[in-house]
Scaffold this motif. Sequence first.
Motif, PDB file in Angstrom:
ATOM      1  N   LEU A  11       0.828  -1.202   0.000  1.00  0.00           N
ATOM      2  CA  LEU A  11       0.000   0.000   0.000  1.00  0.00           C
ATOM      3  C   LEU A  11       0.864   1.255   0.000  1.00  0.00           C
ATOM      4  N   VAL A  12       1.886   1.281   0.837  1.00  0.00           N
ATOM      5  CA  VAL A  12       2.789   2.434   0.897  1.00  0.00           C
ATOM      6  C   VAL A  12       3.518   2.602  -0.438  1.00  0.00           C
ATOM      7  N   TYR A  14       2.469   1.729  -3.394  1.00  0.00           N
ATOM      8  CA  TYR A  14       1.490   2.240  -4.348  1.00  0.00           C
ATOM      9  C   TYR A  14       1.278   3.738  -4.143  1.00  0.00           C
ATOM     10  N   GLN A  15       1.130   4.152  -2.888  1.00  0.00           N
ATOM     11  CA  GLN A  15       0.914   5.569  -2.594  1.00  0.00           C
ATOM     12  C   GLN A  15       2.113   6.411  -3.017  1.00  0.00           C
ATOM     13  N   GLU A  18       2.023   6.915  -6.728  1.00  0.00           N
ATOM     14  CA  GLU A  18       1.013   7.914  -7.098  1.00  0.00           C
ATOM     15  C   GLU A  18       1.501   9.330  -6.783  1.00  0.00           C
ATOM     16  N   VAL A  19       2.185   9.507  -5.661  1.00  0.00           N
ATOM     17  CA  VAL A  19       2.733  10.822  -5.313  1.00  0.00           C
ATOM     18  C   VAL A  19       3.772  11.234  -6.354  1.00  0.00           C
ATOM     19  N   TYR A  45      -3.365  11.710  -3.100  1.00  0.00           N
ATOM     20  CA  TYR A  45      -2.214  10.984  -2.565  1.00  0.00           C
ATOM     21  C   TYR A  45      -1.122  11.932  -2.069  1.00  0.00           C
TER      22      TYR A  45
END
Length: 92
Positions: A11-12, A14-15, A18-19, A45
């Motif tokens: 999850l981190v 992926y985030q 996106e950032v 994000y």
Amino acid sequence: MHVDEVEGVELVAYQLKEVGEFMNLKQGKMSVQEYTLKFNQLARYAPGMTSSMKARMRKFASGLSDDLVLECQGAMLNKEVDFSRMKFTWNR
């Protein structure tokens, strides 16, 4: 809902992806509408980069096409321009 360590790391990751995409977002060949949609999707994000309306507007404007910026700058010199009737099109 319980998230295990592997899912948390995914999850981190992926985030962060996106950032990074948000930080490098440019209009390019997208229409303004497409760029706006992508901007809004990715902005969630990076809340620190869009915490104020001023910061959000600055980031949005920095990614706009140079052609669009130049056309708007030229139009602003003409006091008779009605921006609501302006249509932006380019042959790309």
